[in-house]
Motif scaffolding. Structure first.
Motif, short mmCIF file in Angstrom:
data_model
loop_
_atom_site.label_atom_id
_atom_site.label_comp_id
_atom_site.label_asym_id
_atom_site.label_seq_id
_atom_site.Cartn_x
_atom_site.Cartn_y
_atom_site.Cartn_z
N ASP A 161 0.81 -1.22 0.00
CA ASP A 161 0.00 0.00 0.00
C ASP A 161 0.84 1.27 0.00
N VAL A 228 -5.88 -1.29 5.87
CA VAL A 228 -5.95 -0.50 4.64
C VAL A 228 -6.90 -1.19 3.67
N ASN A 232 -10.59 1.06 -1.46
CA ASN A 232 -10.75 2.49 -1.24
C ASN A 232 -12.19 2.92 -0.98
N ALA A 239 -8.08 7.17 4.99
CA ALA A 239 -8.50 6.41 3.81
C ALA A 239 -8.39 7.27 2.56
N VAL A 242 -4.70 7.40 1.56
CA VAL A 242 -4.29 6.16 0.92
C VAL A 242 -4.88 6.06 -0.48
#
Length: 471
Positions: A161, A228, A232, A239, A242
């Motif tokens: 990630d 994670v 998404n 979030a 990321v």
């Protein structure tokens, strides 16, 4: 007497995105490692610093080694070139053995520690170029290559990630870790103590790498961090951060085998770009100190230029890893290679002008451009082809250093003998610009553009044990 409660191992489930990529989620890093995954950043970082003296310290020790062993400049740098060949060449076969389960990461590190130590000892106790090539170049190169490849792949597996920043940080240790040794070689390394110095370095190397390697462990195939969301869907600030990072560098569309990666055409393109810039990088590492000495610069400037190159080379790797998470991996790579091209001409011009401050500035620029591309390639490979076969896929790309190492060492010494440093630096600058142009054609294979991610739960499976899950 009541029975002890049974510890239930964590379960995992597999989800796929719109491209069919599978993510194994539900297992925490602690349930697999017994500790946070940050250990798989710090330990590889220390190990990389342990073997950094091979590549970034050799040019500072070269003049003393020439004197005590009676080598010519060309002989000295063919030894360095062959070392680079074996350091890069071991990455693919070692990666294949690791992915097949024949060799564990721990075994690769312990073997690398032993071979690295033997390589450094051979440089101290043998003067015959042929014997030193077997010991230092073949054994030492293989050992350093095992350590390098294992450390880089380990970070990519544990941080799918956030590969850029972590890979860059670990990769940086391979450069600035040698800084103390550069000044040792420049000021306290002479014919009267060279054996003792090299033996102590060998001992330090073996202990550092072996201790770090004892704790190495791979995550399960297709593993994704528990905290994670790979699809998404979260709405939190973290979030969103990321999601933004993954939007710039989306995960690979699927897990490519080495042959599949080759057939996309993108892996061979990466390989050729790395051939070009890898040779330029090694040219700068090998010849910046000899060039400075040929200009009449004192040992402080020569050592400082090498130190600046090593430090900026290492720090730059970490910086561009972070930048690539924001700007995009391919775009950052092209920018770095353009900087490397400018730096070659800058070092030549400032050196010919005998301007020491400018020479150190362009040594700074050369250090940045001459090393920052390595973590970008290391992160770009799993970005394009996935993490499951990354040890093999990156091993194939990194094998470009086989060719680049010869060009940046032995062949470059021959070019300098024929055309002087002006010819050498001019050629290096042109090749760096060619490499930058090649990277502009890189594209992530197999990803469907414009399609939303879909959460398709495939299975929910209890992990047998953390050890079984890691297989």
């Amino acid at each position: 007497m009541s029975a002890m409660p049974r510890v239930v191992p964590p379960s995992y489930r597999e989800v796929t995105d719109a491209n069919g990529r599978v993510y194994r989620i539900g297992e925490s890093d602690r349930s697999i490692l017994g500790r946070p995954r940050a250990w798989m950043v710090w330990l590889p970082w220390f190990a990389m610093m342990g073997v950094s003296v091979f590549e970034y310290g050799y040019s500072s020790a070269e003049s003393t080694l020439e004197n005590v062993h009676g080598w010519t400049l060309t002989e000295a740098f063919w030894i360095a070139s062959i070392w680079a060949v074996f350091q890069a060449g071991v990455a693919f076969p070692a990666g294949r053995l690791r992915e097949k389960g024949v060799v564990s990461a721990k075994t690769a590190m312990l073997t690398g520690a032993l071979l690295s130590g033997l390589g450094m000892v051979s440089l101290a106790h043998f003067g015959s170029p042929a014997v030193v090539i077997i010991g230092y170049s073949v054994l030492g190169g293989t050992g350093a290559g095992l350590v390098y490849a294992t450390c880089i792949n380990m970070v990519g597996k544990w941080y799918p990630d956030n590969k850029g920043a972590r890979t860059g940080f670990v990769n940086g240790g391979f450069a600035y870790g040698t800084l103390p040794f550069i000044f040792v070689f420049s000021y306290w390394f002479h014919p009267g103590n060279f054996k003792l110095v090299l033996d102590l370095i060998a001992l330090f190397m073996v202990v550092t790498v072996a201790v770090c390697g004892m704790f190495f462990k791979d995550p399960p195939k297709s593993w994704w961090p528990q905290d994670v969301d790979p699809l998404n869907r979260g709405a939190s600030e973290d979030a969103a951060r990321v999601a933004g990072r993954l939007a710039k560098n989306p995960p690979a569309a699927r897990q490519f085998t080495p042959m599949e990666a080759i057939r996309t055409g993108q892996l061979p393109l990466m390989w050729f770009a790395l051939v070009c810039i890898g040779g330029v990088s090694l040219f700068g590492i090998n010849f910046q100190v000899p060039f400075a000495k040929s200009l009449g610069f004192g040992p402080l400037v020569a050592a400082s230029s090498a130190g600046v190159l090593a430090v900026v080379n290492g720090v730059g790797r970490a910086a561009v890893g972070w930048l690539s998470d924001t700007l995009g991996r391919r775009q950052t790579l092209t920018l770095v290679l353009l900087v490397a091209g400018v730096a070659q001409f800058g070092v030549l011009w400032s050196g010919k002008a005998h301007n020491e401050p400018l020479f150190l500035f362009f040594a700074f620029l050369n250090g940045f451009g001459g090393g920052a591309f390595y973590p970008l390639f290391a992160a770009l490979v799993p970005d394009y082809f996935g993490e499951n076969n990354n040890a093999q896929n990156y091993g194939l790309v990194y094998s470009a250093k086989l060719v680049g190492g010869v060009g940046g060492g032995g062949l470059a010494a021959s070019v300098i003998s024929a055309w002087g440093y002006t010819g050498g630096y001019t050629l290096a600058g042109g090749i760096a610009f060619l490499s930058a142009a090649i990277t502009m054609f890189l594209r992530q294979p197999g990803r469907r553009r414009g399609e939303p991610s879909l959460d398709q739960e495939v299975s929910t499976i209890p992990a047998q044990t953390p050890a079984d899950a890691a297989r």
